[in-house]
Design an enzyme around this catalytic site. Structure first.
Site, PDB file in Angstrom:
ATOM      1  CB  CYS A 192      -0.769  -0.013   1.290  1.00  0.00           C
ATOM      2  SG  CYS A 192      -1.932   1.431   1.492  1.00  0.00           S
TER       3      CYS A 192
ATOM      4  CB  SER B  74      -0.023   4.074   4.077  1.00  0.00           C
ATOM      5  OG  SER B  74      -1.238   4.420   3.530  1.00  0.00           O
TER       6      SER B  74
ATOM      7  CG  HIS C 209       2.795   8.000   2.743  1.00  0.00           C
ATOM      8  ND1 HIS C 209       2.862   8.974   1.546  1.00  0.00           N
ATOM      9  CD2 HIS C 209       1.262   7.678   2.575  1.00  0.00           C
ATOM     10  CE1 HIS C 209       1.637   8.811   1.092  1.00  0.00           C
ATOM     11  NE2 HIS C 209       0.803   8.215   1.438  1.00  0.00           N
TER      12      HIS C 209
ATOM     13  CG  HIS D 217      -0.721  -1.049   6.303  1.00  0.00           C
ATOM     14  ND1 HIS D 217       0.385  -0.440   5.729  1.00  0.00           N
ATOM     15  CD2 HIS D 217      -1.982  -0.742   5.884  1.00  0.00           C
ATOM     16  CE1 HIS D 217      -0.311  -0.017   4.529  1.00  0.00           C
ATOM     17  NE2 HIS D 217      -1.644   0.016   4.735  1.00  0.00           N
TER      18      HIS D 217
ATOM     19  CB  CYS E  15      -5.367  -1.468   4.050  1.00  0.00           C
ATOM     20  SG  CYS E  15      -4.881   0.482   3.770  1.00  0.00           S
TER      21      CYS E  15
HETATM   22  N1  NAD Z   1      -7.514   7.319   4.625  1.00  0.00           N
HETATM   23  C1  NAD Z   1      -7.334   6.267   4.777  1.00  0.00           C
HETATM   24  O1  NAD Z   1      -7.543   5.245   5.676  1.00  0.00           O
HETATM   25  C2  NAD Z   1      -6.193   5.595   3.662  1.00  0.00           C
HETATM   26  C3  NAD Z   1      -5.884   3.947   3.788  1.00  0.00           C
HETATM   27  C4  NAD Z   1      -5.041   3.627   2.721  1.00  0.00           C
HETATM   28  C5  NAD Z   1      -4.465   4.477   2.247  1.00  0.00           C
HETATM   29  N2  NAD Z   1      -4.428   5.724   2.215  1.00  0.00           N
HETATM   30  C6  NAD Z   1      -3.793   6.690   1.345  1.00  0.00           C
HETATM   31  O2  NAD Z   1      -4.550   6.818  -0.068  1.00  0.00           O
HETATM   32  C7  NAD Z   1      -3.619   7.176  -1.119  1.00  0.00           C
HETATM   33  C8  NAD Z   1      -3.745   6.133  -2.132  1.00  0.00           C
HETATM   34  O3  NAD Z   1      -3.048   4.918  -1.842  1.00  0.00           O
HETATM   35  P1  NAD Z   1      -2.955   3.785  -2.913  1.00  0.00           P
HETATM   36  O4  NAD Z   1      -2.142   2.658  -2.091  1.00  0.00           O
HETATM   37  O5  NAD Z   1      -4.248   3.684  -3.832  1.00  0.00           O
HETATM   38  O6  NAD Z   1      -1.841   4.518  -4.034  1.00  0.00           O
HETATM   39  P2  NAD Z   1      -1.398   3.861  -5.535  1.00  0.00           P
HETATM   40  O7  NAD Z   1       0.045   4.719  -5.503  1.00  0.00           O
HETATM   41  O8  NAD Z   1      -1.529   2.776  -5.654  1.00  0.00           O
HETATM   42  O9  NAD Z   1      -2.363   5.044  -5.925  1.00  0.00           O
HETATM   43  C9  NAD Z   1      -2.427   6.244  -6.165  1.00  0.00           C
HETATM   44  C10 NAD Z   1      -2.680   6.727  -7.663  1.00  0.00           C
HETATM   45  O10 NAD Z   1      -2.748   8.097  -7.491  1.00  0.00           O
HETATM   46  C11 NAD Z   1      -2.538   8.490  -9.025  1.00  0.00           C
HETATM   47  N3  NAD Z   1      -2.191   9.952  -8.520  1.00  0.00           N
HETATM   48  C12 NAD Z   1      -1.189  10.562  -8.278  1.00  0.00           C
HETATM   49  N4  NAD Z   1      -1.364  11.996  -8.364  1.00  0.00           N
HETATM   50  C13 NAD Z   1      -2.519  12.352  -9.001  1.00  0.00           C
HETATM   51  C14 NAD Z   1      -3.192  13.390  -9.092  1.00  0.00           C
HETATM   52  N5  NAD Z   1      -2.455  14.781  -9.069  1.00  0.00           N
HETATM   53  N6  NAD Z   1      -4.247  13.202  -9.861  1.00  0.00           N
HETATM   54  C15 NAD Z   1      -5.081  11.976 -10.083  1.00  0.00           C
HETATM   55  N7  NAD Z   1      -4.393  11.094  -9.792  1.00  0.00           N
HETATM   56  C16 NAD Z   1      -2.948  10.939  -9.224  1.00  0.00           C
HETATM   57  C17 NAD Z   1      -1.410   7.713  -9.180  1.00  0.00           C
HETATM   58  O11 NAD Z   1      -1.045   7.459 -10.746  1.00  0.00           O
HETATM   59  C18 NAD Z   1      -1.797   6.294  -8.709  1.00  0.00           C
HETATM   60  O12 NAD Z   1      -2.597   5.384  -9.552  1.00  0.00           O
HETATM   61  C19 NAD Z   1      -2.075   7.282  -0.398  1.00  0.00           C
HETATM   62  O13 NAD Z   1      -1.859   8.365   0.268  1.00  0.00           O
HETATM   63  C20 NAD Z   1      -2.178   6.126   0.733  1.00  0.00           C
HETATM   64  O14 NAD Z   1      -1.442   6.400   1.840  1.00  0.00           O
HETATM   65  C21 NAD Z   1      -5.313   6.390   2.975  1.00  0.00           C
HETATM   66 ZN    ZN Z   2      -3.125   0.971   3.403  1.00  0.00          ZN
END
Ligand code: NAD
Ligand code: ZN
Ligand code: ZN
Length: 372
Positions: A42, A44, A47, A64, A170
């Site tokens: 993931c 996260s 980060h 996680h 997650c």
């Molecule tokens: N709130 C929560 O509980 C929670 C839980 C899990 C993950 N997250 C967060 O969610 C986010 C996404 O996680 P993920 O695992 O899907 O990441 P990921 O890298 O798999 O996907 C992110 C996507 O965003 C796209 N992207 C990047 N910049 C962009 C923009 N300006 N406009 C549109 N698209 C854009 C990328 O091309 C990618 O496809 C991360 O920040 C992660 O930490 C939050």
């Molecule tokens: Zn996650």
């Protein structure tokens, strides 16, 4: 027991993960040792490496998003037994605190401590090179065995494939719940999902579940836009400008009912374009993580107030893991939720840095580490 795990010794320096020997303590009271089948990769965890989520302690064992089989239980444990198949929830819920009792288990008091670097009792379960190791989300699924607090251990049926189940720890509930619960989508809505990776792709699925008429997937990576259509997006766009035009055409200039932000790193400059795409009285949901220290967000506050928009934060998609994890497994088994298609590539633990590179290069919806 001795095993291997992927550690960051200097979080925030982009040093990458070091796969090395770790020592795992046996499970204590209210804990179980889980033999993992798989762990999702993931964003996260990344980060922690980039410093977008700064950690004041080290080393950290990452990961996680896992599922596996209970191998051993701590003294007095009756909730699970060896052989049970389980998903590990990245947020534990104690079931007793005020928010748990109110049915808001993603706001559980225990969950607030998942980045504290110690188990809920304040000690370490993992050790490396003679030092206590902090575990991401009290778990650390970048190792084939995890000593997990029972509050994060959720049984699933034995016929649920564990590699797919891992993603229900997650990314799947976070994205799906952001659409189904946090965004409060109504039948016929036009929904925009900004960033369709491992989390956002599930927001696309969730939006379709709630009966959205139009789902616009916004992602700069062509592969993600292609996949988004497979997951139910009706339209795609490469950036806000293109998405704005699509939404304008679909809604007769009114704007999208819901805009869900699931980009990999959420910078402040994404927020106002998201607002501009949202209709009067519409809802923006912020799920993606911003750099923790970011404070500057250029935002048209006047329009926000005077057009009655709502900005909703979303942790774990506002899901209740004890009921939503089994629900999502069941939806998958009925063919109503796509999980197979989320797994683009699988890796061995030794290839973990490649998995993160592929994530950055936009090659994976989800990369998944498979254990023997
Ligand atoms: N709130 C929560 O509980 C929670 C839980 C899990 C993950 N997250 C967060 O969610 C986010 C996404 O996680 P993920 O695992 O899907 O990441 P990921 O890298 O798999 O996907 C992110 C996507 O965003 C796209 N992207 C990047 N910049 C962009 C923009 N300006 N406009 C549109 N698209 C854009 C990328 O091309 C990618 O496809 C991360 O920040 C992660 O930490 C939050
Ligand atoms: Zn996650
Ligand atoms: Zn609680």
């Amino acid at each position: 027991m001795k095993t291997r795990g992927a550690l960051l010794w200097e979080p925030g320096t982009r040093s990458g993960w070091s796969v090395e020997e770790i020592e795992l303590d046996p499970p204590k009271e209210h804990e179980a040792l889980i033999k993992l089948a798989a762990s999702g990769v993931c964003h996260s965890d990344d980060h922690l490496d980039t410093g977008d989520i700064p950690l004041p302690w080290a080393p950290v064992l990452g990961g996680h998003e896992g599922a596996g089989v209970v191998e051993e239980i701590g003294p007095g444990v009756t909730a699970v037994k060896p052989g049970d198949h389980v998903v590990l929830s990245f947020l534990p819920s104690c079931g007793r605190c005020r928010m748990c009792v109110k049915g808001r288990s993603n706001m559980c008091e225990l969950g607030a401590g998942v980045l504290a670097g110690v188990a809920p009792d304040g000690t370490h379960r993992v050790h490396a090179q003679g030092r206590g190791v902090g575990c991401m989300s009290y778990l650390g699924t970048f190792a084939p065995y995890v000593v997990a607090p029972l509050d994060a251990v959720i049984p699933i049926p034995e016929d649920m494939p564990l590699d797919k189940a891992a993603l229900i720890g997650c990314g799947v509930p976070t994205g799906w719940g952001s659409a189904v619960y946090a965004a409060e989508i109504d039948l016929g809505d036009t929904v925009v999902v900004v960033g369709t990776g491992g989390v956002g792709m599930n927001a696309v699925q969730g939006a379709r579940h709630k009966g959205a008429r139009n789902v616009v997937a916004v992602d700069p990576a062509p592969f993600k836009r292609e996949k988004a259509v497979e997951f139910g997006a009706t339209h795609v766009a490469k950036d806000f400008e293109e998405a704005g035009q699509v939404v304008e055409g679909l809604t007769n200039g009114q704007g999208a009912d819901r805009v869900i932000i699931t980009a990999g790193v959420v910078t402040g400059d994404l927020m106002n374009p998201a607002q501009e795409m949202t209709r009067r009285g519409g809802t923006m949901v912020l799920t993606g993580a911003a750099p923790v220290l970011q404070r500057d967000v250029p935002f048209d506050l006047f329009t926000f107030a005077m057009s009655g928009k709502r900005l909703q934060g979303s942790l774990y998609g506002t899901t209740t893991s004890r009921t939503d994890v089994p629900l999502l497994a069941d939806l998958y088994q009925r063919g109503e939720l796509k999980l197979d298609e989320l797994i683009t590539r699988t890796y061995s633990l030794d290839d973990i840095n490649q998995a993160f590179r592929d994530m950055h290069d936009g090659k994976n919806v989800r990369g998944v580490i498979i254990y023997d």
